[in-house]
Motif scaffolding. Structure first.
Motif, short mmCIF file in Angstrom:
data_model
loop_
_atom_site.label_atom_id
_atom_site.label_comp_id
_atom_site.label_asym_id
_atom_site.label_seq_id
_atom_site.Cartn_x
_atom_site.Cartn_y
_atom_site.Cartn_z
N ILE A 29 -8.19 20.48 12.73
CA ILE A 29 -7.16 21.51 12.59
C ILE A 29 -7.80 22.86 12.33
O ILE A 29 -7.40 23.88 12.92
CB ILE A 29 -6.19 21.14 11.45
CG1 ILE A 29 -5.46 19.83 11.77
CG2 ILE A 29 -5.18 22.27 11.23
CD1 ILE A 29 -4.66 19.86 13.06
N LYS A 30 -8.82 22.89 11.47
CA LYS A 30 -9.51 24.15 11.18
C LYS A 30 -10.20 24.69 12.44
O LYS A 30 -10.21 25.90 12.69
CB LYS A 30 -10.53 23.94 10.07
CG LYS A 30 -11.21 25.23 9.61
CD LYS A 30 -12.17 24.96 8.46
CE LYS A 30 -12.84 26.27 8.03
NZ LYS A 30 -13.81 26.04 6.91
N GLN B 121 0.09 29.28 11.20
CA GLN B 121 -1.00 28.95 10.29
C GLN B 121 -2.15 29.93 10.45
O GLN B 121 -2.45 30.37 11.54
CB GLN B 121 -1.51 27.53 10.59
CG GLN B 121 -0.44 26.44 10.42
CD GLN B 121 -0.98 25.07 10.76
OE1 GLN B 121 -2.13 24.74 10.47
NE2 GLN B 121 -0.14 24.25 11.37
N GLN C 11 -7.57 26.31 14.53
CA GLN C 11 -7.15 27.58 13.93
C GLN C 11 -8.17 28.68 14.23
O GLN C 11 -7.80 29.82 14.56
CB GLN C 11 -6.95 27.42 12.42
CG GLN C 11 -5.75 26.56 12.06
CD GLN C 11 -5.69 26.24 10.58
OE1 GLN C 11 -6.68 26.37 9.86
NE2 GLN C 11 -4.53 25.80 10.11
N GLN D 206 -3.36 10.77 12.66
CA GLN D 206 -3.33 12.05 11.96
C GLN D 206 -4.65 12.78 12.17
O GLN D 206 -5.71 12.27 11.82
CB GLN D 206 -3.08 11.82 10.46
CG GLN D 206 -1.69 11.31 10.13
CD GLN D 206 -0.61 12.25 10.61
OE1 GLN D 206 -0.70 13.47 10.46
NE2 GLN D 206 0.45 11.70 11.21
N SER E 103 -7.87 15.15 11.78
CA SER E 103 -8.66 15.47 10.59
C SER E 103 -8.49 16.95 10.24
O SER E 103 -8.13 17.78 11.08
CB SER E 103 -10.14 15.18 10.84
OG SER E 103 -10.68 16.11 11.77
N THR E 104 -8.79 17.27 8.99
CA THR E 104 -8.72 18.65 8.53
C THR E 104 -9.69 19.53 9.32
O THR E 104 -9.39 20.68 9.64
CB THR E 104 -9.05 18.73 7.02
OG1 THR E 104 -8.15 17.89 6.31
CG2 THR E 104 -8.94 20.15 6.51
N ASN E 105 -10.86 18.99 9.63
CA ASN E 105 -11.87 19.75 10.38
C ASN E 105 -11.37 20.12 11.78
O ASN E 105 -11.62 21.22 12.27
CB ASN E 105 -13.17 18.95 10.49
CG ASN E 105 -13.92 18.89 9.16
OD1 ASN E 105 -13.72 19.75 8.30
ND2 ASN E 105 -14.78 17.90 9.01
N ASP F 177 -9.28 13.98 17.64
CA ASP F 177 -10.46 14.55 17.01
C ASP F 177 -11.67 14.61 17.95
O ASP F 177 -12.57 15.44 17.75
CB ASP F 177 -10.83 13.75 15.75
CG ASP F 177 -9.84 13.99 14.62
OD1 ASP F 177 -9.27 15.09 14.57
OD2 ASP F 177 -9.63 13.07 13.81
#
Length: 367
Positions: free
Chosen positions: A342-343, A367, A346, A336, A338-340, A194
């Motif tokens: 991964i976004k 994705q 992307q 793992q 973070s969602t941020n 991250d």
């Protein structure tokens, strides 16, 4: 009396049909539990027909060997898997080794056209396996795709070679490559994904702002792909720019481009199409693939045995990748993202992926 006899026979028939139906339902539930599709009579017959065709091709191939020159010598490869790193090149090699016509160098990744070019062509020949003229010599070196000098070097030596490229979801590839570098102590253990990704994206902001200037971007990512500055992890997945360099030296008809998602979820179909592309007997088919306990596809290869002077085809043991493979897909990475993060990845890769889709005239299941 005649009618009574008929009723008895009819009841026996219904009992047998009920038993068959019950057995079929048990089989169907077992198949569904394994995650396999339900197989009905029509598909079962289609499968049997396909297996018979493969058996004939396999036996015909073995018979043809008796008429061919079996002398072996070292020569350049017929086909090369040029990448991408962490997209399944090892899995593809593992599968194709089960095809009797393929032969690979003893070194998994020769990397001659990237890292060992200065050692000369004699060194490249030395790294090749001994093969007969009917065998398909294949090498795989994932470093080739992004290494700046490779296309021109390879074209000068192998103008007619066929090329395989596996392109996988850039976000998943980035995670997998990061984990590999961590295991190799390429990054400090205190570094986490991250914090690493925002720094990398910031360092590549100039590339994104000039994304439509192909020549400039290719020049700007050169130091990363040469491993001279920063990290190669994100630039490695800028597939569009790597491919347009290759397309300047090789006609597109010489490339077999694989969606890495298809290789994971439907390897049988990919392998069948690849054999067609290479113009070799289709001796590996979709029906040879089964999932293991981890959910990965394995191959159950076949071989020929002699029984009373007659050859027939038998299935061998299931051949799977070692347990060390698939670390990130199996959740063996303790950290793992973070969602941020991964976004963020992307959004970074999105415009480059769109350029790739336009270049190839196809979209991938990413994705």
């Amino acid at each position: 009396m005649l009618f009574y006899g008929f009723r008895i026979k009819f009841r026996r028939y219904m009992c047998i049909m009920a038993l068959v139906s019950c057995l079929f339902m048990i089989f169907a539930r077992l198949q569904a539990k394994k995650g396999a599709p339900l197989i009905f009579h029509a598909s079962t017959e289609k499968r049997a027909s396909k297996l018979r065709i493969r058996e004939k091709k396999y036996l015909d191939y073995l018979d043809s060997l008796e008429r061919l020159n079996q002398s072996k010598s070292k020569r350049y490869p017929d086909v090369i898997n040029i990448g991408t790193e962490k997209c399944g090149t090892g899995f593809l090699r593992h599968i194709l080794k089960q095809h009797p016509q393929f032969i690979f160098p003893p070194v998994k990744e020769p990397n001659f056209f990237s890292y060992f070019w200065n050692m000369g062509l004699k060194e490249y020949t030395r790294r090749m396996p001994k093969s007969s003229e009917h065998e398909v010599v294949m090498e795989k070196s994932p470093s080739y795709l992004s290494f700046p000098s490779t296309p021109e070097r390879m074209k000068s030596v192998l103008p007619n070679v066929k090329l395989i490229v596996i392109l996988c979801d850039p976000v998943n590839r980035t995670k997998s490559d990061y984990v590999q570098e961590m295991l190799r102590d390429g990054y400090q253990k205190s570094t986490n994904f991250d914090s690493f990704i925002p720094k990398m994206i910031k360092s590549l902001s100039g590339i994104k702002s000039h994304q439509d200037d192909d020549a400039k971007v290719i020049n700007d990512i050169r130091p990363y792909t040469y491993h001279l500055v920063g990290s190669h992890i994100l630039p490695e997945a800028l597939y569009y720019y790597h491919l347009i360099r290759w397309f300047k030296f090789y006609d597109r008809s010489r490339f077999f481009i694989i969606d890495g998602t298809d290789l994971i979820t439907n390897p049988g179909e990919v392998i069948e199409e690849l054999q067609d592309f290479l113009g070799i007997p289709k001796l590996l088919i979709s029906e040879d693939f089964e999932k293991d306990d981890r959910g990965f596809y394995c191959l159950r290869p076949v071989s020929a045995i002699d029984e009373m002077g007659k050859r027939r085809i038998v299935q061998d043991q299931l051949s799977c990748l070692p347990s060390s493979k698939g670390r990130t897909r199996l959740g063996r990475w303790d950290y793992q993202p973070s969602t941020n993060t991964i976004k963020m990845l992307q959004e970074f890769f999105h415009p480059f992926n769109e350029k790739l889709y336009t270049l190839l005239g196809r979209r991938f299941k990413w994705q």
